[in-house]
Design a protein around this motif. Structure first.
Motif, PDB file in Angstrom:
ATOM      1  N   VAL A  15      -0.057   2.814  -5.476  1.00 33.46           N
ATOM      2  CA  VAL A  15       1.376   2.860  -5.749  1.00 33.46           C
ATOM      3  C   VAL A  15       2.123   2.239  -4.582  1.00 33.46           C
ATOM      4  N   ARG A  16       3.022   1.317  -4.920  1.00 34.72           N
ATOM      5  CA  ARG A  16       3.874   0.693  -3.891  1.00 34.72           C
ATOM      6  C   ARG A  16       5.159   1.488  -3.797  1.00 34.72           C
ATOM      7  N   VAL A  17       5.495   1.902  -2.591  1.00 31.26           N
ATOM      8  CA  VAL A  17       6.713   2.695  -2.433  1.00 31.26           C
ATOM      9  C   VAL A  17       7.873   1.771  -2.074  1.00 31.26           C
ATOM     10  N   PHE A 230       4.980  11.989  -0.721  1.00 34.17           N
ATOM     11  CA  PHE A 230       4.763  12.764  -1.959  1.00 34.17           C
ATOM     12  C   PHE A 230       3.370  12.490  -2.518  1.00 34.17           C
ATOM     13  N   TRP A 231       2.967  11.232  -2.489  1.00 35.93           N
ATOM     14  CA  TRP A 231       1.650  10.868  -3.053  1.00 35.93           C
ATOM     15  C   TRP A 231       0.526  11.299  -2.119  1.00 35.93           C
ATOM     16  N   LEU A 232       0.779  11.243  -0.808  1.00 32.01           N
ATOM     17  CA  LEU A 232      -0.271  11.623   0.148  1.00 32.01           C
ATOM     18  C   LEU A 232      -0.575  13.110   0.010  1.00 32.01           C
ATOM     19  N   PRO A 246      -0.051   0.922  -0.209  1.00 33.72           N
ATOM     20  CA  PRO A 246      -0.105  -0.198   0.733  1.00 33.72           C
ATOM     21  C   PRO A 246       1.208  -0.393   1.504  1.00 33.72           C
ATOM     22  N   ALA A 247       1.082  -0.988   2.689  1.00 30.43           N
ATOM     23  CA  ALA A 247       2.225  -1.477   3.488  1.00 30.43           C
ATOM     24  C   ALA A 247       3.287  -0.411   3.754  1.00 30.43           C
ATOM     25  N   VAL A 248       2.848   0.692   4.344  1.00 33.93           N
ATOM     26  CA  VAL A 248       3.766   1.791   4.656  1.00 33.93           C
ATOM     27  C   VAL A 248       4.099   1.768   6.151  1.00 33.93           C
ATOM     28  N   GLY A 249       5.342   1.994   6.492  1.00 28.30           N
ATOM     29  CA  GLY A 249       5.757   2.080   7.898  1.00 28.30           C
ATOM     30  C   GLY A 249       5.170   3.321   8.548  1.00 28.30           C
ATOM     31  N   VAL A 250       4.541   3.141   9.708  1.00 27.01           N
ATOM     32  CA  VAL A 250       3.921   4.284  10.394  1.00 27.01           C
ATOM     33  C   VAL A 250       4.446   4.384  11.832  1.00 27.01           C
ATOM     34  N   ASN A 251       5.715   4.063  12.001  1.00 24.23           N
ATOM     35  CA  ASN A 251       6.382   4.227  13.294  1.00 24.23           C
ATOM     36  C   ASN A 251       6.090   5.636  13.832  1.00 24.23           C
ATOM     37  N   PRO A 252       5.598   5.735  15.086  1.00 23.40           N
ATOM     38  CA  PRO A 252       5.193   7.052  15.607  1.00 23.40           C
ATOM     39  C   PRO A 252       6.322   8.084  15.624  1.00 23.40           C
ATOM     40  N   THR A 253       7.583   7.642  15.681  1.00 24.68           N
ATOM     41  CA  THR A 253       8.676   8.624  15.656  1.00 24.68           C
ATOM     42  C   THR A 253       8.908   9.179  14.252  1.00 24.68           C
ATOM     43  N   GLU A 413       8.099   6.846 -12.831  1.00 30.92           N
ATOM     44  CA  GLU A 413       7.144   5.867 -13.370  1.00 30.92           C
ATOM     45  C   GLU A 413       5.878   5.852 -12.496  1.00 30.92           C
ATOM     46  N   ALA A 414       6.056   5.963 -11.187  1.00 29.49           N
ATOM     47  CA  ALA A 414       4.891   5.967 -10.288  1.00 29.49           C
ATOM     48  C   ALA A 414       4.034   7.199 -10.561  1.00 29.49           C
ATOM     49  N   LEU A 415       4.693   8.329 -10.777  1.00 30.63           N
ATOM     50  CA  LEU A 415       3.956   9.574 -11.066  1.00 30.63           C
ATOM     51  C   LEU A 415       3.129   9.391 -12.344  1.00 30.63           C
ATOM     52  N   GLU A 416       3.783   8.822 -13.320  1.00 28.51           N
ATOM     53  CA  GLU A 416       3.122   8.566 -14.607  1.00 28.51           C
ATOM     54  C   GLU A 416       1.893   7.661 -14.415  1.00 28.51           C
TER      55      GLU A 416
END
Ligand code: S3P
Length: 445
Positions: A15-17, A230-232, A246-253, A413-416
């Motif tokens: 799922v692309r957020v 939510f998906w994690l 894919p392609a999620v921001g993981v800024n440490p803050t 739609e993503a949940l579906e």
């Protein structure tokens, strides 16, 4: 609108957020006052970011899809009426800072939820800087000269920090802000990339003004970790799941959620770590946790996962042991009183949850059951309760489900799509997944 959610036999897929909401606001606001044209790819399609774009247009800025035509730091036009910030606290607070030194007065208004939220936290320090600022409704601007201040933030708030940094662009001398705990640093990163004299030293952020100009900055907005959350959580706690975002921001803050998930026993695989638009990004993958357990969250960690706490409260209900989440009194002044909203919703679904002044104590594991629950018009409450529905027995109905569009228009739609995996090629069914056996997903009416 009422959304109906049932537990699927399996949660599976990619799922692309949407683009990160915080970064999207900043990419629009900062480029609006840059000297030149910038392109912002992957902007959040959420209503909050549309509110920011609408306010900027009312200030004379051309925002055309991905393209923002900056008017320079002193080129904004007087709006013909109040600026409508909708449901968005970030829009209201950041624009209050940006416009504190505007040569014209501006009134900022919002919906019923935003009108209840505390604005003194920006108005008071702006006044100390010399601004003419008032609340009820929020007003800033008029012929004033701002001066830099040394300010200790009483709350760990990225919105307040950002508002004061934006005012600091126009102030003479140094504006120095000391935070009680680290908060998301997107504003500092972006200002520095646009050539502004920003300095960061531990918890202290300074800017030396007045700043002459900002360079326009093309930004590729990473996926929103607060949406991915939510998906994690769903994938980690559903008995049969494998989800990739894919392609999620993981800024440490912002990424303390990933550490808490690890503590719970959920393994989040980060793949292909890279930098995008000056922000760290990774592809995230989560499967069902083997041995999950209760957790505690408190202190400085809270600010780094403040928006993920509602869905972590859902997680706590199904984990063995006693979970305590404290130091999160800020949740009471979000789009709704999230401590109360989640306590009410989860209790209706059979959770053992005790409301604390600044968080919750939750005992698990409980087998949640479906119920009719209220989103309180709050997007993150609606989505967190939907995840509870994915883990519950029976049918969960969520009232006011349309509010997810504030940050995540494609959420249902993503949940579906995750709850009903696509039919495998050649009509083959896998042992676990496949489309044939999965009951569930969501319907909205
Ligand atoms: C945000 C900061 C946080 C967060 C909000 C977005 C931002 O609010 O809850 O969703 O973009 O700066 P506070 O600054 O009030 O903590």
């Amino acid at each position: 609108m009422l959304a109906t959610v049932r537990a699927p036999r399996r949660l599976e897929g990619e799922v692309r957020v949407p683009g990160d909401k915080s970064i999207s606001h900043r990419a629009l606001i900062l480029n609006a006052v840059a000297d030149g044209v910038a392109r912002v790819r992957g902007l959040s399609p959420g209503a909050d970011v549309l509110s920011t774009a609408g306010c900027l247009r009312a200030l004379g800025v051309e925002v055309d899809g991905e393209v923002v035509a900056g008017r320079g730091l002193r080129g904004l036009r007087e709006p013909s009426g109040p600026l409508d910030c909708g449901n968005s606290g970030t829009t209201m607070r950041l624009l209050a800072g940006l416009l504190a030194a505007a040569p014209f007065p501006v009134t900022l208004v919002g919906d019923a939820s935003l009108s209840r939220r505390p604005m003194d936290r920006v108005v008071e320090p702006l006044r100390t800087m010399g601004a003419r600022a008032a609340t009820g409704p929020l007003r800033v601007g008029g012929e004033v000269r701002l001066r830099g201040i040394d300010y200790v933030l009483p709350v760990a708030s990225a919105q307040v920090k950002s508002a004061l940094l934006l005012a600091g662009l126009f102030a003479s001398g140094r504006t120095r802000l000391r935070q009680p705990a680290p908060t998301r640093d997107h504003t500092e990163r972006m200002l520095a990339a646009m050539g502004a004299p920003v300095e960061v030293d531990g918890l202290t952020v300074s800017i030396r003004g007045p700043v002459g100009r900002l360079d326009p900055l093309d930004v590729a907005v990473p996926g929103d970790l607060s949406a991915a959350a939510f998906w994690l959580v769903a994938a980690g706690l559903h008995p049969s799941a494998c989800v990739r975002v894919p392609a999620v921001g993981v800024n440490p803050t912002r990424a303390a959620l990933l550490e808490v998930l690890t503590r719970i026993g959920v393994r989040v695989h980060r793949r292909d770590g890279r930098t995008q638009g000056g922000e760290p990004v990774a592809d995230l993958e989560v499967g069902t946790a083997r041995a999950a357990r209760a957790f505690t969250v408190s202190g400085a960690e809270v600010a780094a996962l403040i928006d993920e706490l509602p869905v972590l409260a859902v997680a706590a209900t199904v984990l063995p042991g006693s979970t305590r989440i404290t130091g999160a009194g800020e949740l009471r002044v979000k789009e709704s009183d999230r401590i109360r909203a989640m306590a009410v919703g989860l209790a209706a679904m059979g959770a053992e949850v005790q409301e604390l002044p600044d968080g919750w104590e939750i005992r698990g594991p409980r087998r949640l059951h479906g119920a009719r629950v209220d989103s309180f018009g709050d997007h993150r409450v609606a989505m967190a309760l939907a995840i509870a529905g994915l883990l519950a027995e029976g049918t969960t109905e969520i009232e006011g489900a349309e509010c997810v569009a504030i940050s995540y228009p494609g959420f249902w739609e993503a949940l579906e799509s995750l709850a009903r995996p696509f039919r495998p090629p050649h009509g083959l069914e896998t042992a676990e997944g496949g489309s044939g056996g999965s009951r569930s997903a969501s319907e909205t009416a």
